[in-house]
Design a protein around this motif. Structure first.
Motif, PDB file in Angstrom:
ATOM      1  N   PHE A   1       8.874  -7.025  -3.271  1.00  0.00           N
ATOM      2  CA  PHE A   1       7.892  -6.235  -4.015  1.00  0.00           C
ATOM      3  C   PHE A   1       8.070  -4.754  -3.672  1.00  0.00           C
ATOM      4  N   THR A   2       7.805  -3.913  -4.665  1.00  0.00           N
ATOM      5  CA  THR A   2       7.864  -2.474  -4.463  1.00  0.00           C
ATOM      6  C   THR A   2       6.634  -1.822  -5.081  1.00  0.00           C
ATOM      7  N   ILE A   3       5.910  -1.063  -4.269  1.00  0.00           N
ATOM      8  CA  ILE A   3       4.760  -0.318  -4.775  1.00  0.00           C
ATOM      9  C   ILE A   3       5.200   1.112  -5.058  1.00  0.00           C
ATOM     10  N   SER A   4       4.686   1.668  -6.149  1.00  0.00           N
ATOM     11  CA  SER A   4       5.014   3.054  -6.468  1.00  0.00           C
ATOM     12  C   SER A   4       3.856   3.678  -7.243  1.00  0.00           C
ATOM     13  N   GLN A   5       3.853   4.986  -7.229  1.00  0.00           N
ATOM     14  CA  GLN A   5       2.817   5.722  -7.949  1.00  0.00           C
ATOM     15  C   GLN A   5       3.494   6.794  -8.774  1.00  0.00           C
ATOM     16  N   ASP A   6       3.212   6.811 -10.061  1.00  0.00           N
ATOM     17  CA  ASP A   6       3.742   7.829 -10.955  1.00  0.00           C
ATOM     18  C   ASP A   6       2.650   8.875 -11.152  1.00  0.00           C
ATOM     19  N   ASN A   7       2.804  10.024 -10.504  1.00  0.00           N
ATOM     20  CA  ASN A   7       1.768  11.056 -10.576  1.00  0.00           C
ATOM     21  C   ASN A   7       1.612  11.611 -11.992  1.00  0.00           C
ATOM     22  N   ALA A   8       2.716  11.719 -12.714  1.00  0.00           N
ATOM     23  CA  ALA A   8       2.661  12.264 -14.068  1.00  0.00           C
ATOM     24  C   ALA A   8       1.848  11.352 -14.997  1.00  0.00           C
ATOM     25  N   LYS A   9       1.984  10.037 -14.774  1.00  0.00           N
ATOM     26  CA  LYS A   9       1.276   9.077 -15.622  1.00  0.00           C
ATOM     27  C   LYS A   9      -0.025   8.599 -14.985  1.00  0.00           C
ATOM     28  N   ASN A  10      -0.296   9.083 -13.750  1.00  0.00           N
ATOM     29  CA  ASN A  10      -1.503   8.641 -13.031  1.00  0.00           C
ATOM     30  C   ASN A  10      -1.616   7.127 -13.014  1.00  0.00           C
ATOM     31  N   THR A  11      -0.525   6.491 -12.653  1.00  0.00           N
ATOM     32  CA  THR A  11      -0.488   5.032 -12.671  1.00  0.00           C
ATOM     33  C   THR A  11       0.130   4.484 -11.397  1.00  0.00           C
ATOM     34  N   LEU A  12      -0.468   3.438 -10.894  1.00  0.00           N
ATOM     35  CA  LEU A  12       0.027   2.701  -9.737  1.00  0.00           C
ATOM     36  C   LEU A  12       0.756   1.465 -10.253  1.00  0.00           C
TER      37      LEU A  12
ATOM     38  N   ALA B   1       0.838  -1.200   0.000  1.00  0.00           N
ATOM     39  CA  ALA B   1       0.000   0.000   0.000  1.00  0.00           C
ATOM     40  C   ALA B   1       0.868   1.243   0.000  1.00  0.00           C
ATOM     41  N   ILE B   2       0.303   2.313  -0.576  1.00  0.00           N
ATOM     42  CA  ILE B   2       0.964   3.613  -0.576  1.00  0.00           C
ATOM     43  C   ILE B   2      -0.112   4.654  -0.326  1.00  0.00           C
ATOM     44  N   ASP B   3       0.246   5.724   0.395  1.00  0.00           N
ATOM     45  CA  ASP B   3      -0.767   6.736   0.644  1.00  0.00           C
ATOM     46  C   ASP B   3      -0.363   8.064   0.017  1.00  0.00           C
ATOM     47  N   SER B   4      -1.208   9.082   0.219  1.00  0.00           N
ATOM     48  CA  SER B   4      -0.981  10.374  -0.410  1.00  0.00           C
ATOM     49  C   SER B   4       0.269  11.074   0.119  1.00  0.00           C
ATOM     50  N   ASN B   5       0.809  10.597   1.259  1.00  0.00           N
ATOM     51  CA  ASN B   5       2.078  11.110   1.767  1.00  0.00           C
ATOM     52  C   ASN B   5       3.255  10.308   1.238  1.00  0.00           C
ATOM     53  N   LYS B   6       2.988   9.348   0.352  1.00  0.00           N
ATOM     54  CA  LYS B   6       3.999   8.475  -0.250  1.00  0.00           C
ATOM     55  C   LYS B   6       4.580   7.494   0.753  1.00  0.00           C
ATOM     56  N   SER B   7       3.901   7.282   1.861  1.00  0.00           N
ATOM     57  CA  SER B   7       4.320   6.249   2.801  1.00  0.00           C
ATOM     58  C   SER B   7       3.886   4.893   2.254  1.00  0.00           C
ATOM     59  N   THR B   8       4.771   3.917   2.386  1.00  0.00           N
ATOM     60  CA  THR B   8       4.468   2.582   1.877  1.00  0.00           C
ATOM     61  C   THR B   8       4.476   1.558   3.001  1.00  0.00           C
ATOM     62  N   THR B   9       3.655   0.544   2.857  1.00  0.00           N
ATOM     63  CA  THR B   9       3.632  -0.575   3.791  1.00  0.00           C
ATOM     64  C   THR B   9       3.500  -1.854   2.970  1.00  0.00           C
ATOM     65  N   TYR B  10       4.025  -2.935   3.528  1.00  0.00           N
ATOM     66  CA  TYR B  10       4.045  -4.214   2.826  1.00  0.00           C
ATOM     67  C   TYR B  10       3.647  -5.348   3.765  1.00  0.00           C
ATOM     68  N   ALA B  11       3.054  -6.357   3.177  1.00  0.00           N
ATOM     69  CA  ALA B  11       2.856  -7.594   3.910  1.00  0.00           C
ATOM     70  C   ALA B  11       4.225  -8.234   4.151  1.00  0.00           C
ATOM     71  N   ASP B  12       4.375  -8.911   5.276  1.00  0.00           N
ATOM     72  CA  ASP B  12       5.667  -9.506   5.613  1.00  0.00           C
ATOM     73  C   ASP B  12       6.148 -10.465   4.522  1.00  0.00           C
ATOM     74  N   SER B  13       5.220 -11.130   3.884  1.00  0.00           N
ATOM     75  CA  SER B  13       5.577 -12.159   2.903  1.00  0.00           C
ATOM     76  C   SER B  13       6.238 -11.591   1.651  1.00  0.00           C
ATOM     77  N   VAL B  14       6.105 -10.284   1.417  1.00  0.00           N
ATOM     78  CA  VAL B  14       6.658  -9.708   0.193  1.00  0.00           C
ATOM     79  C   VAL B  14       7.717  -8.644   0.462  1.00  0.00           C
ATOM     80  N   LYS B  15       7.974  -8.331   1.711  1.00  0.00           N
ATOM     81  CA  LYS B  15       8.971  -7.310   2.030  1.00  0.00           C
ATOM     82  C   LYS B  15      10.328  -7.676   1.431  1.00  0.00           C
TER      83      LYS B  15
END
Length: 122
Positions: free
Chosen positions: A67-78, A50-64
């Motif tokens: 896996f990397t979550i990111s959001q590209d604001n310019a492309k409006n893509t998760l 998960a990622i929030d509007s403050n760009k803080s990320t959290t992960y399930a232990d199984s994928v830490k």
């Protein structure tokens, strides 16, 4: 806003990588969270990252560390970059958007994507 539609799923061998994408135009707000969930065969849907509007990320232990979550604001893509995939990562993956709390919890999700299949063979 358009419906959430994931892409990038597929079949890979163990140790391989995939990147999932989900256009999220129109879903942002003053506070929002976005996340990725997965549902393995015979199991319930579980939060992965998960990622929030403050760009803080959290992960399930199984994928830490894998896996990397990111959001590209310019492309409006998760995105969800998945490395070192293992057979136990095989599941239907969903992107999701919420407006309160963490998007690792399905209770906080307001919108769901339709899902994309990831299959990892040993």
């Amino acid at each position: 806003r358009d419906q959430l539609v994931e892409s990038g799923g597929g079949s890979v061998q163990a140790g391989g990588a995939l990147r999932l994408s989900c256009p999220v135009s129109g879903y942002t707000a003053a506070y929002y969270c976005m996340g990725w969930f997965r549902r393995a065969p015979g199991q319930g849907r579980a939060g992965v990252a998960a990622i929030d509007s403050n760009k803080s990320t959290t992960y399930a232990d199984s994928v830490k560390g894998r896996f990397t979550i990111s959001q590209d604001n310019a492309k409006n893509t998760l995105y969800l970059q998945m490395n070192s995939l293992q057979p136990e990562d095989t599941a239907q993956y969903y992107c999701a958007v919420g407006y309160g709390g963490s998007c690792l919890s399905s209770a906080n999700i307001a919108y769901w994507g339709q899902g994309t299949q990831v299959t990892v063979s040993s």
